[in-house]
Design a protein around this motif. Structure first.
Motif, PDB file in Angstrom:
ATOM      1  N   HIS A 117       0.822  -1.218   0.000  1.00 50.86           N
ATOM      2  CA  HIS A 117       0.000   0.000   0.000  1.00 50.86           C
ATOM      3  C   HIS A 117       0.858   1.271   0.000  1.00 50.86           C
ATOM      4  CE1 HIS A 117       0.949  -1.222   4.096  1.00 50.86           C
ATOM      5  NE2 HIS A 117       0.871   0.044   4.441  1.00 50.86           N
ATOM      6  N   ARG A 118       2.082   1.181   0.521  1.00 49.57           N
ATOM      7  CA  ARG A 118       2.949   2.361   0.573  1.00 49.57           C
ATOM      8  C   ARG A 118       3.929   2.270  -0.597  1.00 49.57           C
ATOM      9  NH1 ARG A 118       2.582   5.284   4.685  1.00 49.57           N
ATOM     10  NH2 ARG A 118       1.945   3.613   6.073  1.00 49.57           N
ATOM     11  N   SER A 124      -3.223  -3.886  -1.409  1.00 48.63           N
ATOM     12  CA  SER A 124      -3.601  -3.330  -0.104  1.00 48.63           C
ATOM     13  C   SER A 124      -3.689  -4.416   0.950  1.00 48.63           C
ATOM     14  CB  SER A 124      -4.949  -2.629  -0.223  1.00 48.63           C
ATOM     15  OG  SER A 124      -5.930  -3.582  -0.587  1.00 48.63           O
ATOM     16  N   ILE A 125      -3.601  -5.673   0.550  1.00 49.33           N
ATOM     17  CA  ILE A 125      -3.661  -6.768   1.522  1.00 49.33           C
ATOM     18  C   ILE A 125      -2.283  -6.870   2.166  1.00 49.33           C
ATOM     19  CG2 ILE A 125      -4.128  -9.222   1.880  1.00 49.33           C
ATOM     20  CD1 ILE A 125      -6.521  -7.657   0.729  1.00 49.33           C
ATOM     21  N   VAL A 126      -2.201  -6.534   3.437  1.00 45.56           N
ATOM     22  CA  VAL A 126      -0.891  -6.524   4.096  1.00 45.56           C
ATOM     23  C   VAL A 126      -0.286  -7.932   4.041  1.00 45.56           C
ATOM     24  CG1 VAL A 126       0.272  -6.247   6.327  1.00 45.56           C
ATOM     25  CG2 VAL A 126      -1.393  -4.558   5.569  1.00 45.56           C
ATOM     26  N   GLY A 156       6.225  -4.279   4.915  1.00 44.87           N
ATOM     27  CA  GLY A 156       6.527  -3.574   6.156  1.00 44.87           C
ATOM     28  C   GLY A 156       6.667  -4.509   7.350  1.00 44.87           C
ATOM     29  N   ASP A 157       7.007  -3.935   8.494  1.00 41.67           N
ATOM     30  CA  ASP A 157       7.152  -4.749   9.702  1.00 41.67           C
ATOM     31  C   ASP A 157       5.802  -5.323  10.138  1.00 41.67           C
ATOM     32  OD1 ASP A 157       7.287  -1.737  10.107  1.00 41.67           O
ATOM     33  OD2 ASP A 157       6.467  -2.352  12.036  1.00 41.67           O
ATOM     34  N   GLY A 158       4.708  -4.616   9.774  1.00 37.09           N
ATOM     35  CA  GLY A 158       3.382  -5.178  10.070  1.00 37.09           C
ATOM     36  C   GLY A 158       3.151  -6.447   9.271  1.00 37.09           C
ATOM     37  N   ALA A 159       3.573  -6.447   8.014  1.00 35.50           N
ATOM     38  CA  ALA A 159       3.420  -7.643   7.175  1.00 35.50           C
ATOM     39  C   ALA A 159       4.286  -8.786   7.691  1.00 35.50           C
ATOM     40  CB  ALA A 159       3.786  -7.307   5.728  1.00 35.50           C
ATOM     41  N   GLU A 171       2.711 -11.515   9.641  1.00 35.06           N
ATOM     42  CA  GLU A 171       1.830 -12.473   8.966  1.00 35.06           C
ATOM     43  C   GLU A 171       2.582 -13.791   8.752  1.00 35.06           C
ATOM     44  OE1 GLU A 171      -1.297 -11.852   7.904  1.00 35.06           O
ATOM     45  OE2 GLU A 171      -1.435  -9.672   7.908  1.00 35.06           O
ATOM     46  N   ASN A 222       9.596   0.219   9.542  1.00 41.28           N
ATOM     47  CA  ASN A 222       9.379   1.608   9.991  1.00 41.28           C
ATOM     48  C   ASN A 222       8.790   1.658  11.395  1.00 41.28           C
ATOM     49  OD1 ASN A 222       6.626   1.174   9.692  1.00 41.28           O
ATOM     50  ND2 ASN A 222       6.446   2.325   7.783  1.00 41.28           N
ATOM     51  N   TRP A 229       6.145   0.906  12.921  1.00 46.08           N
ATOM     52  CA  TRP A 229       4.745   1.126  13.257  1.00 46.08           C
ATOM     53  C   TRP A 229       3.851   0.375  12.282  1.00 46.08           C
ATOM     54  CZ3 TRP A 229       3.000   3.519  17.555  1.00 46.08           C
ATOM     55  CH2 TRP A 229       3.951   4.237  18.296  1.00 46.08           C
ATOM     56  N   ALA A 230       2.748  -0.221  12.801  1.00 45.23           N
ATOM     57  CA  ALA A 230       1.689  -0.778  11.964  1.00 45.23           C
ATOM     58  C   ALA A 230       0.428  -0.017  12.357  1.00 45.23           C
ATOM     59  CB  ALA A 230       1.535  -2.273  12.199  1.00 45.23           C
ATOM     60  N   VAL A 231       0.026   0.924  11.524  1.00 48.11           N
ATOM     61  CA  VAL A 231      -0.994   1.920  11.852  1.00 48.11           C
ATOM     62  C   VAL A 231      -0.573   2.585  13.171  1.00 48.11           C
ATOM     63  CG1 VAL A 231      -3.436   2.477  12.005  1.00 48.11           C
ATOM     64  CG2 VAL A 231      -2.722   0.550  10.609  1.00 48.11           C
ATOM     65  N   ARG A 278       8.560   6.171   8.765  1.00 45.21           N
ATOM     66  CA  ARG A 278       7.695   7.012   7.922  1.00 45.21           C
ATOM     67  C   ARG A 278       7.479   8.316   8.672  1.00 45.21           C
ATOM     68  NH1 ARG A 278       2.752   6.739  10.404  1.00 45.21           N
ATOM     69  NH2 ARG A 278       2.056   4.667  11.019  1.00 45.21           N
ATOM     70  N   HIS A 287       0.103   7.525   8.800  1.00 50.69           N
ATOM     71  CA  HIS A 287      -0.064   6.233   8.118  1.00 50.69           C
ATOM     72  C   HIS A 287      -0.719   6.409   6.755  1.00 50.69           C
ATOM     73  CE1 HIS A 287      -1.121   2.120   7.270  1.00 50.69           C
ATOM     74  NE2 HIS A 287      -2.391   2.485   7.169  1.00 50.69           N
TER      75      HIS A 287
HETATM   76  C1  LIG Z   1      -4.423  -8.575   5.726  1.00 48.87           C
HETATM   77  C2  LIG Z   1      -4.625  -7.160   6.217  1.00 48.87           C
HETATM   78  N1  LIG Z   1      -4.747  -6.937   7.527  1.00 48.87           N
HETATM   79  C3  LIG Z   1      -4.922  -5.668   7.985  1.00 48.87           C
HETATM   80  C4  LIG Z   1      -4.984  -4.611   7.098  1.00 48.87           C
HETATM   81  C5  LIG Z   1      -5.145  -3.165   7.624  1.00 48.87           C
HETATM   82  N2  LIG Z   1      -3.860  -2.465   7.504  1.00 48.87           N
HETATM   83  C6  LIG Z   1      -3.605  -1.641   6.484  1.00 48.87           C
HETATM   84  S1  LIG Z   1      -2.053  -1.024   6.532  1.00 48.87           S
HETATM   85  C7  LIG Z   1      -1.709  -1.831   7.968  1.00 48.87           C
HETATM   86  C8  LIG Z   1      -0.378  -1.697   8.648  1.00 48.87           C
HETATM   87  C9  LIG Z   1       0.732  -2.197   7.810  1.00 48.87           C
HETATM   88  O1  LIG Z   1       1.926  -1.976   8.498  1.00 48.87           O
HETATM   89  P1  LIG Z   1       3.283  -2.290   7.789  1.00 48.87           P
HETATM   90  O2  LIG Z   1       3.195  -3.600   7.066  1.00 48.87           O
HETATM   91  O3  LIG Z   1       4.338  -2.142   8.815  1.00 48.87           O
HETATM   92  O4  LIG Z   1       3.416  -1.176   6.679  1.00 48.87           O
HETATM   93  P2  LIG Z   1       3.476   0.392   6.875  1.00 48.87           P
HETATM   94  O5  LIG Z   1       2.059   0.892   6.775  1.00 48.87           O
HETATM   95  O6  LIG Z   1       4.085   0.678   8.191  1.00 48.87           O
HETATM   96  O7  LIG Z   1       4.304   0.875   5.735  1.00 48.87           O
HETATM   97  C10 LIG Z   1      -2.793  -2.579   8.376  1.00 48.87           C
HETATM   98  C11 LIG Z   1      -2.825  -3.415   9.599  1.00 48.87           C
HETATM   99  C12 LIG Z   1      -4.866  -4.895   5.725  1.00 48.87           C
HETATM  100  N3  LIG Z   1      -4.903  -3.940   4.797  1.00 48.87           N
HETATM  101  N4  LIG Z   1      -4.652  -6.175   5.298  1.00 48.87           N
END
Ligand SMILES: Cc1ncc(C[n+]2csc(CCOP(=O)(O)OP(=O)(O)O)c2C)c(N)n1
Length: 322
Positions: free
Chosen positions: A63-64, A112-114, A142-145, A148, A172, A174-176, A238, A242
């Motif tokens: 998404h970024r 957009s699917i993390v 990202g670190d949020g991904a 998974e 980065n 942070w996840a949101v 970042r 977000h």
């Molecule tokens: C499978 C899934 N879970 C939750 C979301 C909601 N969501 C969108 S962005 C995000 C955070 C992602 O964090 P990161 O991967 O660290 O990327 P960053 O935004 O920090 O660049 C979340 C949880 C989503 N889009 N897809």
């Protein structure tokens, strides 16, 4: 590193930064009909990695993803048109900011699917292996991904088959609005089952374009030789919120001192200073670069404004293979 390479790295970062800034400054006019996730502060990763790739190497983004798209050679006009959901956009106006694609440039898509791009990029690596090419497949996430499970399945499979996949974790922190510490024990993603013989791993300063580029070159060479995948964990930050633009960022979840400290590590400013001190970037060169980029951005926004919207009748196009 040759001076042309240094200037190319700088130009790529500067262009990404200026595009982001223009989007930011115009976003609240509401002509861009899509959520945006700016990558201000993270430009060195896109620029450093993509400059190590050939046009027929592929990337998967998230998404970024504006920086990845631009650094890989995506068409700026088509990207800005996509942000306006116009028919001339790189996804026909159906995708918006989070779903950019430019197959000709080797950008096979953002999602957009993390974590969604991780198995796709791994599958592309498998396809490259089956076709016996020496191409490389790169996945940015990202670190949020990295929370998974699919990352670990994909790493495992890539290690097993020694696929030419480079996993680029943009950490980065942070996840949101969740800090990393609330989601992960420790800060070492390598400890989660990686085999050092099969996976080249590096944790690096993701705000230093040269370090990113040199490390990417090593990972690419390894991939092309058939030795297997790499996992590059790039520390970065970042600077912006977000999603959306400044005025839309809920404040309070991040410490202002943290943002300030990372702003001082701006990858573009640091590299500009480094190149100036080496005598590689002088004022006329930089001014010419800025002017070219500014003109290109203005042209792209004009193109988007003048482009038509998609036809209603095309609403169900691209859902199924025809
Ligand atoms: C499978 C899934 N879970 C939750 C979301 C909601 N969501 C969108 S962005 C995000 C955070 C992602 O964090 P990161 O991967 O660290 O990327 P960053 O935004 O920090 O660049 C979340 C949880 C989503 N889009 N897809």
């Amino acid at each position: 590193m040759k001076s042309e390479t240094m200037l190319a790295l700088y130009r790529s970062m500067l262009r990404i930064r200026r595009v982001q800034e223009r989007i930011e400054s115009l976003y609240l006019q509401d002509a861009m009909k899509t959520p945006v996730h700016l990558c201000i502060g993270q430009e060195a990763i896109a620029a450093g990695i993509c400059l190590a790739l050939e046009p027929d190497d592929s990337i998967q983004s998230n998404h970024r993803g504006h920086g990845h798209y631009l650094a890989k050679g995506g068409d700026l006009k088509a990207m800005i048109a996509e942000l306006h959901c116009k028919a001339t956009g790189c996804s026909g106006g159906f995708g918006g900011s989070m779903h950019l694609v430019d197959v000709a440039a080797g950008h096979l898509g953002s999602s957009s699917i993390v974590g969604g791009g991780i198995p796709i990029g791994t599958g592309i690596g498998l396809a490259m292996r089956m076709r016996r090419t020496s191409q490389v497949s790169v996945v940015f996430f990202g670190d949020g991904a990295a929370d998974e499970g699919v990352l670990y399945e994909s790493l495992n499979f890539a290690m097993l088959k020694r696929l030419s996949v480079i996993f680029v974790l943009e950490d980065n922190r942070w996840a949101v609005c969740s800090p990393r510490d609330s989601r992960q024990t420790g800060d070492n993603v390598f400890l989660r089952g990686a085999d050092p013989d099969r996976l080249f791993t590096a944790r690096l300063d993701g705000n230093d374009a040269e370090i990113v580029h040199e490390t990417a070159r090593a990972a690419v060479a390894r991939g092309r030789s058939g030795a297997g995948p790499s996992l590059l964990v790039c520390d970065t930050y970042r600077i912006m919120g977000h999603a959306g633009c400044k005025a839309q960022e809920p404040s309070g979840y991040r410490d202002a001192c943290e943002i300030d400290a990372w702003s001082d590590k701006c990858p573009v400013a640091l590299y500009r200073a480094k190149l100036a001190s080496r005598g590689i970037l002088d004022e006329p060169t930089e001014a010419a670069m800025e002017a070219t980029i500014a003109a290109e951005i203005t042209e792209a926004f004009d193109f988007a404004a003048q482009s038509p919207l998609p036809h209603d009748g095309d609403l169900h196009k691209h859902l199924f293979s025809e």
